[in-house]
Write a protein that holds these residues in place. Sequence first.
Motif, short mmCIF file in Angstrom:
data_model
loop_
_atom_site.label_atom_id
_atom_site.label_comp_id
_atom_site.label_asym_id
_atom_site.label_seq_id
_atom_site.Cartn_x
_atom_site.Cartn_y
_atom_site.Cartn_z
N GLN A 1 0.53 -1.33 0.07
CA GLN A 1 -0.05 -0.11 -0.16
C GLN A 1 1.02 1.25 0.06
OE1 GLN A 1 -3.41 -0.39 -0.08
NE2 GLN A 1 -4.06 1.88 0.26
N VAL A 2 0.65 1.93 -0.94
CA VAL A 2 1.58 3.28 -1.23
C VAL A 2 0.52 4.46 -0.67
CG1 VAL A 2 2.76 4.94 -2.75
CG2 VAL A 2 2.72 2.62 -3.17
N GLN A 3 1.14 5.13 0.26
CA GLN A 3 0.55 6.43 1.03
C GLN A 3 1.26 7.61 0.24
OE1 GLN A 3 0.81 5.99 5.16
NE2 GLN A 3 -1.15 4.92 4.95
N LEU A 4 0.35 8.24 -0.33
CA LEU A 4 0.92 9.68 -1.21
C LEU A 4 0.36 11.05 -0.35
CD1 LEU A 4 -0.02 8.43 -4.57
CD2 LEU A 4 2.44 8.42 -3.55
N MET A 34 4.47 8.19 -11.80
CA MET A 34 3.64 8.90 -10.97
C MET A 34 3.22 9.73 -12.02
SD MET A 34 4.19 7.92 -8.05
CE MET A 34 3.43 9.37 -7.22
N GLY A 35 2.08 10.36 -11.60
CA GLY A 35 1.10 11.46 -12.30
C GLY A 35 0.60 12.28 -11.51
N TRP A 36 0.18 13.36 -11.94
CA TRP A 36 -0.57 14.49 -11.43
C TRP A 36 -1.81 14.66 -12.29
CZ3 TRP A 36 0.57 16.92 -6.85
CH2 TRP A 36 1.71 16.77 -6.41
N CYS A 96 -1.73 13.88 -6.73
CA CYS A 96 -0.62 12.82 -7.30
C CYS A 96 -1.21 11.23 -7.20
CB CYS A 96 0.63 12.96 -6.56
SG CYS A 96 0.67 12.32 -4.95
N ALA A 97 -0.77 10.50 -8.09
CA ALA A 97 -1.13 9.05 -8.30
C ALA A 97 -0.09 8.22 -8.48
CB ALA A 97 -2.44 9.04 -8.94
N ALA A 98 -0.02 6.94 -8.11
CA ALA A 98 0.72 5.95 -8.58
C ALA A 98 0.34 4.96 -9.32
CB ALA A 98 1.58 5.59 -7.45
N ASP A 99 0.89 4.67 -10.61
CA ASP A 99 0.62 3.68 -11.54
C ASP A 99 1.96 2.71 -11.48
OD1 ASP A 99 -0.82 3.72 -14.69
OD2 ASP A 99 -0.63 2.02 -13.34
N THR A 100 1.32 1.24 -12.09
CA THR A 100 2.61 0.35 -12.41
C THR A 100 2.87 0.34 -13.75
OG1 THR A 100 0.76 -1.26 -12.62
CG2 THR A 100 1.69 -1.02 -10.31
N THR A 101 2.27 1.24 -14.60
CA THR A 101 2.35 0.97 -16.29
C THR A 101 2.66 2.46 -16.43
OG1 THR A 101 1.42 -0.97 -16.34
CG2 THR A 101 1.83 0.18 -18.28
N TYR A 110 -4.78 4.42 -12.45
CA TYR A 110 -3.63 4.39 -11.29
C TYR A 110 -4.35 3.82 -10.05
CZ TYR A 110 -1.26 7.82 -14.22
OH TYR A 110 -0.49 8.45 -15.31
N ASP A 111 -3.22 3.31 -9.25
CA ASP A 111 -3.71 2.55 -8.28
C ASP A 111 -3.68 3.15 -6.79
OD1 ASP A 111 -1.29 0.61 -9.88
OD2 ASP A 111 -3.44 -0.15 -9.63
N TYR A 112 -3.10 4.10 -6.60
CA TYR A 112 -2.95 4.95 -5.38
C TYR A 112 -2.89 6.21 -5.66
CZ TYR A 112 -1.07 0.41 -4.09
OH TYR A 112 -1.05 -1.09 -3.92
N TRP A 113 -3.98 6.97 -4.80
CA TRP A 113 -4.06 8.43 -4.73
C TRP A 113 -3.82 9.08 -3.40
CZ3 TRP A 113 -5.83 10.74 -9.31
CH2 TRP A 113 -5.92 10.05 -10.30
#
Length: 123
Positions: A1-4, A34-36, A96-101, A110-113
């Motif tokens: 679990q990624v916390q942002l 990583m995305g915004w 911001c958000a995290a993705d694996t691709t 995106y998987d985490y926000w």
Amino acid sequence: QVQLVESGGRLVQAGGSLRLSCAASERTFSSYVMGWFRQAPGKEREFVAVISRTGSITRYADSVKGRFTISRDNAKNTVYLQMNMLKPEDTAVYYCAADTTYGHTSGSEYDYWGQGTQVTVSS
């Protein structure tokens, strides 16, 4: 679990600059793209920028190209969004958000926000 956790949002005048930061809790931060994104009142969430795992590849929405720069520091588990020449239409909550691709511009991929940070640009 990624916390942002985003930070850096505030009220700024049109033409001004801001730098947003997004700190990640995950020690494998460098394995995530990583995305915004941003969401203005009454509007749908929209893609702003994305950066590859190493930071070597970036992509921007046409509306921010040439004004915004996404970057990352994997040693600090942080991604940044430098915003210059801000316009009132940039007013939104920025996430911001995290993705694996790499390459996704849809938030649903995106998987985490993070919780978001408010940017308000006055005219």
